[in-house]
Design an enzyme around this catalytic site. Structure first.
Site, PDB file in Angstrom:
ATOM      1  N   CYS A 380       0.837  -1.205   0.000  1.00 18.24           N
ATOM      2  CA  CYS A 380       0.000   0.000   0.000  1.00 18.24           C
ATOM      3  C   CYS A 380       0.874   1.258   0.000  1.00 18.24           C
ATOM      4  O   CYS A 380       1.521   1.562  -0.993  1.00 18.24           O
ATOM      5  CB  CYS A 380      -0.970  -0.040   1.182  1.00 18.24           C
ATOM      6  SG  CYS A 380      -2.348   1.137   1.046  1.00 18.24           S
ATOM      7  N   HIS A 514      -3.618  -5.152   0.309  1.00 14.82           N
ATOM      8  CA  HIS A 514      -3.116  -5.682   1.581  1.00 14.82           C
ATOM      9  C   HIS A 514      -3.210  -7.210   1.572  1.00 14.82           C
ATOM     10  O   HIS A 514      -4.191  -7.788   2.074  1.00 14.82           O
ATOM     11  CB  HIS A 514      -3.916  -5.108   2.751  1.00 14.82           C
ATOM     12  CG  HIS A 514      -3.653  -3.671   3.010  1.00 14.82           C
ATOM     13  ND1 HIS A 514      -2.676  -3.234   3.887  1.00 14.82           N
ATOM     14  CD2 HIS A 514      -4.229  -2.561   2.501  1.00 14.82           C
ATOM     15  CE1 HIS A 514      -2.671  -1.905   3.901  1.00 14.82           C
ATOM     16  NE2 HIS A 514      -3.597  -1.473   3.075  1.00 14.82           N
ATOM     17  N   GLU A 516      -1.768  -9.357   3.354  1.00 17.09           N
ATOM     18  CA  GLU A 516      -1.722  -9.958   4.689  1.00 17.09           C
ATOM     19  C   GLU A 516      -3.105 -10.292   5.232  1.00 17.09           C
ATOM     20  O   GLU A 516      -3.258 -11.171   6.088  1.00 17.09           O
ATOM     21  CB  GLU A 516      -0.979  -9.033   5.669  1.00 17.09           C
ATOM     22  CG  GLU A 516      -1.702  -7.754   6.048  1.00 17.09           C
ATOM     23  CD  GLU A 516      -1.436  -6.586   5.117  1.00 17.09           C
ATOM     24  OE1 GLU A 516      -1.651  -5.435   5.543  1.00 17.09           O
ATOM     25  OE2 GLU A 516      -1.013  -6.837   3.971  1.00 17.09           O
TER      26      GLU A 516
END
Length: 542
Positions: A380, A514, A516
């Site tokens: 990001c 993102h 994750e």
């Protein structure tokens, strides 16, 4: 029949209700039950999207674009069930909905009160959007005794009366502190916490007692006697060396057995917890170790990067190595020549963030990784800073910057004003309110053939979760690609850059989304798996 389990907490905050809920969900799931987890948060913010990461921790984003509490990340990582905006609500959102109904005249002139209007809204949220689940696990945020939690506790008290004991259960998580001078665990805080819960009309059915050491039988019997629960329903919640041991530990203490017994469900068959045993074994017995430097803005509270830290651990699990994290405040690179902090690391990750503070430090970290050939992962904001760094020092754009910080000579990164979601075009203005104005949720991304990310994903099209207001300006794409920076992932219309990489670098990838948020211990995200592989290769060169 859908059964509801309400999880409350007492004595102190941060006892781990989210992990306890997630672990119980995993145990029930291992028995073949269909589960779903929800979080009721008592704060007045409509959602955590505008809250400081250093105060509240990470904002977890769902596929459908909800900004939620970080506990929903635990829920997804432990059960694999994708959370939605129906799985997290706050006092602010409840009151906003109630007031909007009052303004529309939905209450037909009645006096609007906490009881029944606010509590009815909470009950409606907790019980809506069901899809044949066997269990709904509802975690109540905060600590029993907090004034903010009272409407939620009253709501579950009412639900308990309406559903009956055969369809609802109350689990209360408490603390048994050890007093060194006395040489014993103290049960009195738990007794008072259960009494506090009882004062609002809720009797706990099962107690989970956090402790850093085994709980003697005498203490368990005492808790059962004074808290009015069966002795078998006093479950030790002992500290463990890895959070992925929690489902195994809770099962060993009989948590899921007691839940099944309470609901009169068949529990003779042992749950299949083999994947958790495998994960724990890989965590405890790694074949090597790599060091990853995380250069971020919110390192004073590591919960700000909860999903990120876990995704890196997942990458280690996939590669059978321990991942040692070195947390570095990006501002130190602005105050001093701090690149020596990065000497010897096997990989550098620059995560997301907002605002100018620490941005130049992230740019310096990206430059270090690029020039020293250290594996680099920008996420990001981290991707945006990596592109700015490349533009300044390689792409012939020394004035490159982000309009988030003012008016740069070269607005390489600018606020997004329009994008496509599904079949609709979404528009935003730079003057809109901060809350809810970002590009949120899962979006499609098309990968470039023969790129590193295409090889990593093994697919031409991916879907990843976003949370950002600013985007790399595609107008500079051709110039930067001529300078060697590949734009290897784009939105379907080709307008929004999603992924960049440096082809002649061992591993240098930046992503606007993102990743994750979608990583799980039993299904590590491919980007983190590949990043740790690159870090292992780099460690062998040192």
């Amino acid at each position: 029949m859908t059964r509801f389990i309400f999880i409350t907490g007492g004595v102190v905050s941060s006892l781990g209700k989210g992990l306890a809920s997630a672990a119980l969900g995993a145990c029930l799931q291992a028995r073949g039950f269909k589960v779903r987890l929800r979080k009721l948060d008592p704060y007045l913010n409509v959602d955590p999207g505008t809250m400081s990461p250093t105060q509240h921790g990470e904002v977890f984003v769902t596929d459908d674009g909800a900004e939620t509490d970080l506990d929903l990340g635990h829920y997804e990582r432990f059960t694999g069930v994708h959370a939605t905006r129906s799985d997290n609500v706050t006092t602010g959102r409840i009151y906003s909905d109630v007031i909007a109904k009052e303004r529309r005249g939905d209450y037909l002139g009645k006096t609007v009160q906490v009881i029944p209007h606010v509590t009815d809204a909470i009950k409606e949220f907790a019980t809506k959007d069901l899809d044949g689940e066997d269990f709904i696990l509802c975690e109540i945020g905060g600590t029993v005794g907090d004034i903010e939690s009272l409407p939620f506790l009253e709501a579950i008290r009412q639900l308990r009366n309406e559903m009956g004991a055969e369809q609802s259960m109350i689990i209360h998580l408490t603390l048994l502190p050890y007093i060194p001078s006395a040489g014993e665990l103290k049960t009195k805080p738990t007794q008072h916490s259960v009494k506090e819960l009882l004062s609002v009309g809720i009797q706990a059915d099962l107690l989970m007692c956090r402790s850093d050491r085994p709980i003697p039988e005498a203490e368990r019997n005492k808790i059962a006697l004074f808290c009015n629960v069966r002795r078998e329903a006093v479950i030790p919640a002992l500290d463990v060396d890895t959070i992925y041991q929690v489902p195994v530990s809770y099962h060993a203490q009989g948590l899921d057995v007691q839940v099944c017994k309470y609901f009169d469900l068949e529990s003779t068959q042992e749950p299949d917890l083999s994947r958790w045993h495998n994960i724990v074994n890989r965590v405890r017995n790694p074949e090597g170790e790599v060091t990853i430097a995380v250069v971020g803005k919110y390192t004073s509270l590591i919960d700000s990067y909860k999903s990120l830290a876990e995704a890196l651990v997942h990458g280690g699990i996939a590669n059978s190595v321990r991942v040692k994290l070195t947390w570095l405040d990006s501002e130190i690179f602005e105050r001093e020549d701090a690149v020596h902090y990065l000497d010897g690391v096997n990989g550098i990750l620059v995560p997301g963030g907002f605002g100018e503070r620490g941005s130049e430090g992230k740019i310096k970290a990206a430059r270090f990784a690029r020039e020293r050939k250290v594996p680099f992962f920008g996420i990001c904001f981290g991707m945006q800073m990596a592109v700015i760094e490349y533009a300044r020092h390689v792409g012939g754009l020394p004035g490159a910057g982000s309009s988030e910080f003012g008016k740069p000579d070269v607005p390489l990164v600018g606020v997004m004003t329009e994008w496509v979601k599904g079949n609709q075009r979404v528009s935003r203005s730079a003057d809109d309110d901060m809350g809810g104005t970002m590009r949120l949720g899962a979006y499609e991304c098309h990968l470039k053939a023969l790129s590193k990310v295409r090889d990593i994903y093994g697919s031409d099209v991916i879907h990843e979760r976003h949370r950002h207001r600013y985007e790399v300006n595609v107008a500079y794409k051709d110039q930067l690609e001529e300078a060697g920076l590949a734009f290897s992932g784009l939105s379907p219309d080709g307008v929004l850059p999603e992924i960049v990489e440096i082809p002649d670098h061992p591993w240098f990838i930046g992503v606007q989304f993102h990743p994750e948020l979608k990583s799980k211990p039993f299904n590590p995200h491919p980007l983190f798996t590949s990043f740790i592989q690159a870090a292992i290769a780099q460690s062998r060169l040192v």
